[in-house]
Design a protein around this motif. Structure first.
Motif, PDB file in Angstrom:
ATOM      1  N   PHE A  87      -4.540   6.785  -2.264  1.00  0.00           N
ATOM      2  CA  PHE A  87      -4.066   5.489  -1.773  1.00  0.00           C
ATOM      3  C   PHE A  87      -4.048   4.495  -2.924  1.00  0.00           C
ATOM      4  CE2 PHE A  87      -5.234   7.584   2.066  1.00  0.00           C
ATOM      5  CZ  PHE A  87      -4.365   7.083   3.020  1.00  0.00           C
TER       6      PHE A  87
ATOM      7  N   TRP B 101      -5.595  12.806  -0.005  1.00  0.00           N
ATOM      8  CA  TRP B 101      -4.588  11.765  -0.217  1.00  0.00           C
ATOM      9  C   TRP B 101      -5.071  10.792  -1.275  1.00  0.00           C
ATOM     10  CZ3 TRP B 101       0.071  11.144   2.538  1.00  0.00           C
ATOM     11  CH2 TRP B 101       0.281  12.096   3.533  1.00  0.00           C
TER      12      TRP B 101
ATOM     13  N   VAL C 203      -9.699   2.437   4.144  1.00  0.00           N
ATOM     14  CA  VAL C 203      -8.686   3.152   4.916  1.00  0.00           C
ATOM     15  C   VAL C 203      -9.345   3.547   6.228  1.00  0.00           C
ATOM     16  CG1 VAL C 203      -7.153   5.149   4.989  1.00  0.00           C
ATOM     17  CG2 VAL C 203      -7.670   4.064   2.785  1.00  0.00           C
TER      18      VAL C 203
ATOM     19  N   SER D  38      -6.509   2.114  -6.967  1.00  0.00           N
ATOM     20  CA  SER D  38      -6.274   3.352  -6.225  1.00  0.00           C
ATOM     21  C   SER D  38      -7.579   4.014  -5.837  1.00  0.00           C
ATOM     22  CB  SER D  38      -5.437   4.317  -7.074  1.00  0.00           C
ATOM     23  OG  SER D  38      -4.180   3.751  -7.335  1.00  0.00           O
TER      24      SER D  38
ATOM     25  N   ALA E 212       0.855  -1.184   0.000  1.00  0.00           N
ATOM     26  CA  ALA E 212       0.000   0.000   0.000  1.00  0.00           C
ATOM     27  C   ALA E 212       0.892   1.235   0.000  1.00  0.00           C
ATOM     28  CB  ALA E 212      -0.920   0.013   1.216  1.00  0.00           C
TER      29      ALA E 212
ATOM     30  N   ALA F 229       0.550   5.702   0.141  1.00  0.00           N
ATOM     31  CA  ALA F 229      -0.251   6.910   0.303  1.00  0.00           C
ATOM     32  C   ALA F 229       0.542   8.092  -0.236  1.00  0.00           C
ATOM     33  CB  ALA F 229      -0.593   7.135   1.770  1.00  0.00           C
TER      34      ALA F 229
END
Length: 117
Positions: free
Chosen positions: A36, A34, A56, A82, A25, A27
Motif C-alpha cells: 500500500f 499487498w 488499512v 508505503s 492511495a 494497492a
C-alpha cells in the motif's frame, strides 16, 4: 476598542493543524501479500503535532496493516509512504484507509480503496 482587542487576540493564536487528509492511495499485489502506498496532507507543525500513521482496515473494521510515521513532515507536503506485506483475506475486494495524528487521533474522513484483482 473591543473589536480591535478581539482581532489582536485571534491573530495571536498559534496555527493549528487539523485532521490528516488522505490525498491518494494505491494497492499493489506483491506475491501473497499487498503493498500500500498512501499520500497524506497535514499541516505538521513539528514534533508537537504531526501525522504519525495510517492503517488499512478490512470490511469488518479489523486492522490489516499499520504504517507508523516516525517524524514530522513539515516541509514535505503532501507526502507518500508505503507499507509492504499486508495480508488481505480471500474474498476481500475493498479496504479502508484511515490516518492518524498525534494530537487529534484518528481522522474522521477515510478512503475506501477497491483492490485490483
Amino acid at each position: 476598542m473591543t473589536r480591535i482587542a478581539l482581532i489582536l487576540a485571534l491573530t495571536a493564536l498559534p496555527a493549528v493543524a487539523g485532521d490528516v487528509e488522505i490525498v491518494a492511495a494505491e494497492a499493489t499485489p506483491s506475491g501473497d501479500a499487498w503493498r500500500f502506498s498512501v499520500t497524506l496532507r497535514h499541516a505538521d507543525t513539528g514534533w508537537d503535532h504531526y501525522a504519525d500513521g495510517w492503517e488499512v482496515l478490512g470490511p469488518d473494521g479489523n486492522r490489516l496493516g499499520f504504517r507508523e510515521l516516525l517524524h514530522p513532515h513539515v516541509n514535505e507536503q503532501p507526502f507518500t509512504r508505503s507499507l509492504n506485506g499486508v495480508q488481505i483475506p480471500g474474498g476481500v475486494t475493498e479496504v479502508t484507509i484511515r490516518a492518524h495524528d498525534n494530537v487529534h487521533g484518528w481522522a474522521e474522513e477515510t478512503l475506501t480503496l477497491t483492490l485490483p484483482r
